[in-house]
Design a protein around this motif. Structure first.
Motif, PDB file in Angstrom:
ATOM      1  N   LEU A   1       0.822  -1.202   0.000  1.00  0.00           N
ATOM      2  CA  LEU A   1       0.000   0.000   0.000  1.00  0.00           C
ATOM      3  C   LEU A   1       0.860   1.258   0.000  1.00  0.00           C
ATOM      4  O   LEU A   1       0.640   2.196  -0.780  1.00  0.00           O
ATOM      5  CB  LEU A   1      -0.918  -0.015   1.229  1.00  0.00           C
ATOM      6  CG  LEU A   1      -1.845   1.183   1.415  1.00  0.00           C
ATOM      7  CD1 LEU A   1      -2.875   1.246   0.293  1.00  0.00           C
ATOM      8  CD2 LEU A   1      -2.549   1.093   2.769  1.00  0.00           C
ATOM      9  N   LEU A   2       1.862   1.266   0.866  1.00  0.00           N
ATOM     10  CA  LEU A   2       2.731   2.437   1.004  1.00  0.00           C
ATOM     11  C   LEU A   2       3.527   2.705  -0.268  1.00  0.00           C
ATOM     12  O   LEU A   2       3.581   3.833  -0.766  1.00  0.00           O
ATOM     13  CB  LEU A   2       3.645   2.219   2.203  1.00  0.00           C
ATOM     14  CG  LEU A   2       4.592   3.319   2.633  1.00  0.00           C
ATOM     15  CD1 LEU A   2       4.835   3.213   4.144  1.00  0.00           C
ATOM     16  CD2 LEU A   2       5.934   3.245   1.919  1.00  0.00           C
ATOM     17  N   LEU A   3       4.134   1.667  -0.823  1.00  0.00           N
ATOM     18  CA  LEU A   3       5.006   1.828  -1.983  1.00  0.00           C
ATOM     19  C   LEU A   3       4.231   2.186  -3.240  1.00  0.00           C
ATOM     20  O   LEU A   3       4.698   2.995  -4.066  1.00  0.00           O
ATOM     21  CB  LEU A   3       5.823   0.563  -2.211  1.00  0.00           C
ATOM     22  CG  LEU A   3       6.829   0.221  -1.106  1.00  0.00           C
ATOM     23  CD1 LEU A   3       7.464  -1.140  -1.372  1.00  0.00           C
ATOM     24  CD2 LEU A   3       7.901   1.298  -0.991  1.00  0.00           C
ATOM     25  N   LEU A   4       3.039   1.622  -3.398  1.00  0.00           N
ATOM     26  CA  LEU A   4       2.246   1.940  -4.581  1.00  0.00           C
ATOM     27  C   LEU A   4       1.800   3.399  -4.577  1.00  0.00           C
ATOM     28  O   LEU A   4       1.845   4.073  -5.612  1.00  0.00           O
ATOM     29  CB  LEU A   4       1.029   1.019  -4.657  1.00  0.00           C
ATOM     30  CG  LEU A   4       1.282  -0.409  -5.121  1.00  0.00           C
ATOM     31  CD1 LEU A   4      -0.002  -1.238  -5.035  1.00  0.00           C
ATOM     32  CD2 LEU A   4       1.819  -0.433  -6.546  1.00  0.00           C
ATOM     33  N   GLU A   5       1.364   3.889  -3.427  1.00  0.00           N
ATOM     34  CA  GLU A   5       0.941   5.288  -3.361  1.00  0.00           C
ATOM     35  C   GLU A   5       2.118   6.222  -3.609  1.00  0.00           C
ATOM     36  O   GLU A   5       1.995   7.215  -4.333  1.00  0.00           O
ATOM     37  CB  GLU A   5       0.302   5.589  -2.010  1.00  0.00           C
ATOM     38  CG  GLU A   5      -0.274   7.002  -1.932  1.00  0.00           C
ATOM     39  CD  GLU A   5      -0.933   7.294  -0.605  1.00  0.00           C
ATOM     40  OE1 GLU A   5      -2.056   7.815  -0.597  1.00  0.00           O
ATOM     41  OE2 GLU A   5      -0.306   6.998   0.449  1.00  0.00           O
ATOM     42  N   TYR A   6       3.277   5.902  -3.010  1.00  0.00           N
ATOM     43  CA  TYR A   6       4.452   6.747  -3.221  1.00  0.00           C
ATOM     44  C   TYR A   6       4.846   6.786  -4.695  1.00  0.00           C
ATOM     45  O   TYR A   6       5.117   7.851  -5.251  1.00  0.00           O
ATOM     46  CB  TYR A   6       5.622   6.248  -2.372  1.00  0.00           C
ATOM     47  CG  TYR A   6       6.845   7.129  -2.477  1.00  0.00           C
ATOM     48  CD1 TYR A   6       6.980   8.250  -1.671  1.00  0.00           C
ATOM     49  CD2 TYR A   6       7.852   6.862  -3.391  1.00  0.00           C
ATOM     50  CE1 TYR A   6       8.077   9.076  -1.764  1.00  0.00           C
ATOM     51  CE2 TYR A   6       8.961   7.683  -3.500  1.00  0.00           C
ATOM     52  CZ  TYR A   6       9.072   8.785  -2.681  1.00  0.00           C
ATOM     53  OH  TYR A   6      10.168   9.614  -2.799  1.00  0.00           O
ATOM     54  N   ALA A   7       4.897   5.631  -5.339  1.00  0.00           N
ATOM     55  CA  ALA A   7       5.286   5.573  -6.746  1.00  0.00           C
ATOM     56  C   ALA A   7       4.306   6.341  -7.622  1.00  0.00           C
ATOM     57  O   ALA A   7       4.703   6.997  -8.595  1.00  0.00           O
ATOM     58  CB  ALA A   7       5.385   4.123  -7.200  1.00  0.00           C
ATOM     59  N   LYS A   8       3.036   6.287  -7.292  1.00  0.00           N
ATOM     60  CA  LYS A   8       2.035   7.010  -8.068  1.00  0.00           C
ATOM     61  C   LYS A   8       2.233   8.517  -7.959  1.00  0.00           C
ATOM     62  O   LYS A   8       2.108   9.256  -8.949  1.00  0.00           O
ATOM     63  CB  LYS A   8       0.636   6.627  -7.585  1.00  0.00           C
ATOM     64  CG  LYS A   8      -0.494   7.313  -8.344  1.00  0.00           C
ATOM     65  CD  LYS A   8      -1.845   6.849  -7.819  1.00  0.00           C
ATOM     66  CE  LYS A   8      -2.978   7.563  -8.557  1.00  0.00           C
ATOM     67  NZ  LYS A   8      -4.320   7.119  -8.042  1.00  0.00           N
TER      68      LYS A   8
ATOM     69  N   ARG B   1       5.148  10.215  -6.742  1.00  0.00           N
ATOM     70  CA  ARG B   1       6.497  10.722  -7.025  1.00  0.00           C
ATOM     71  C   ARG B   1       7.120  10.153  -8.306  1.00  0.00           C
ATOM     72  O   ARG B   1       8.189  10.600  -8.725  1.00  0.00           O
ATOM     73  CB  ARG B   1       7.419  10.431  -5.838  1.00  0.00           C
ATOM     74  CG  ARG B   1       7.038  11.187  -4.578  1.00  0.00           C
ATOM     75  CD  ARG B   1       7.091  12.684  -4.775  1.00  0.00           C
ATOM     76  NE  ARG B   1       6.704  13.422  -3.575  1.00  0.00           N
ATOM     77  CZ  ARG B   1       6.247  14.650  -3.579  1.00  0.00           C
ATOM     78  NH1 ARG B   1       6.106  15.289  -4.738  1.00  0.00           N
ATOM     79  NH2 ARG B   1       5.914  15.254  -2.458  1.00  0.00           N
ATOM     80  N   LYS B   2       6.490   9.152  -8.902  1.00  0.00           N
ATOM     81  CA  LYS B   2       6.978   8.550 -10.155  1.00  0.00           C
ATOM     82  C   LYS B   2       8.374   7.939  -9.992  1.00  0.00           C
ATOM     83  O   LYS B   2       9.175   7.907 -10.922  1.00  0.00           O
ATOM     84  CB  LYS B   2       7.010   9.574 -11.297  1.00  0.00           C
ATOM     85  CG  LYS B   2       5.749  10.395 -11.452  1.00  0.00           C
ATOM     86  CD  LYS B   2       4.518   9.514 -11.674  1.00  0.00           C
ATOM     87  CE  LYS B   2       3.267  10.365 -11.851  1.00  0.00           C
ATOM     88  NZ  LYS B   2       2.029   9.534 -11.893  1.00  0.00           N
TER      89      LYS B   2
END
Length: 279
Positions: free
Chosen positions: A242-249, A251-252
């Motif tokens: 959950l954390l990593l997917l939101e961050y990647a979305k 901050r790219k």
């Protein structure tokens, strides 16, 4: 942050000056409750001579980001600190050490390390039977809160962190007001439970500011309590996904620890050393 601890009467809580060697008249504490069913009161938190304000955020959400930004904007001082996680204890010299570290550089980003109470990071230790009762016994063994300087004896480093290696976040981050304003505080797009990667994102952005100098504290830290919370006590795989997917979305890019060398400030001796690189 929304946090539902077991409540004790204010009369049962020792009224010691927990943070050591501080001029209380120069310190203000701002507490923002983000929707707890049994919110803290000023009577719970008041200490003689200390300026304490308690706010109940009017529009609570599962993410504490908006409430944190509200609280930071209430601050009047030149040096501002944030603790986004309401389930953390501080060692007794944390604020004193951080203020001394901020004074070392005009663009200091002062970070404390992140510990969990208990023998392992709590998403692991709870599988081995670690409970609030076990934690309470550990705290009693060091005579907490009087023994708050001994928290290291009953704790371990957070997952994938170890002093003095790279940090992915700090749960007690100190900077001057102009740096907080330059950052725009916490990124409001982090809306997942617990704020997701909002705190690591803030830390990485702070360290990347022009002329910023990261200063890591030796001998002081924050310590996570068990409480059935959003991230630390979730299954590791689910929480990280959950954390990593939101961050990647947002901050790219992938979330990663801050690798840049830092100054290390030892609060016990008042000395500073410089890291030449990271392990």
């Amino acid at each position: 942050m929304k946090f539902e601890p077991k409540r004790e009467s204010s009369e049962s809580i020792p009224r010691i000056r927990y943070q050591r060697d501080l001029p209380f008249q120069d310190i203000e504490v701002i507490v923002v409750d983000n929707g707890s069913s049994d919110p803290p009161t000023i009577e719970d938190l008041a200490r003689p001579g200390l300026s304490v304000a308690v706010h109940r955020f009017c529009s609570p959400t599962v993410s504490p980001v908006a409430a944190m930004n509200f609280g930071l904007k209430q601050a009047r001082g030149d040096i501002m600190a944030a603790m986004i996680d309401g389930a953390r204890m501080a060692s007794r010299g944390l604020v004193r050490a951080a203020l001394a570290a901020v004074a070392l550089h005009p663009r200091a980003v002062v970070a404390s390390y992140n510990y969990h109470l208990g023998p392992k990071p709590q998403h692991e230790s709870i599988k081995d039977g670690y409970t609030k009762a076990v934690e309470d016994a550990l705290l009693a063994s060091i005579d907490w809160p009087t023994g708050g300087g001994r928290l290291f004896e009953i704790a371990c480093c957070g997952h994938c962190e170890g002093w003095p290696g790279p940090l992915i976040e700090s749960n007690a981050l100190f900077m001057r007001r102009d740096m907080w304003e330059e950052l725009g505080y916490y990124e409001t797009r982090f809306k997942s439970p617990g704020g997701g990667a909002a705190n690591p994102d803030l830390f990485a952005r702070a360290c990347a500011l022009p002329d910023a100098q990261l200063v890591k504290l030796i001998g002081e830290a924050t310590f996570h309590q068990i409480h059935g919370g959003t991230i630390a006590n979730m299954e590791k795989r689910d929480a990280l996904k959950l954390l990593l997917l939101e961050y990647a979305k947002i901050r790219k890019r992938r979330l990663a620890p801050v690798e840049q060398p830092a100054w290390l400030y030892d609060s016990r001796t008042g000395t500073v050393t410089r890291q030449s690189g990271m392990k």
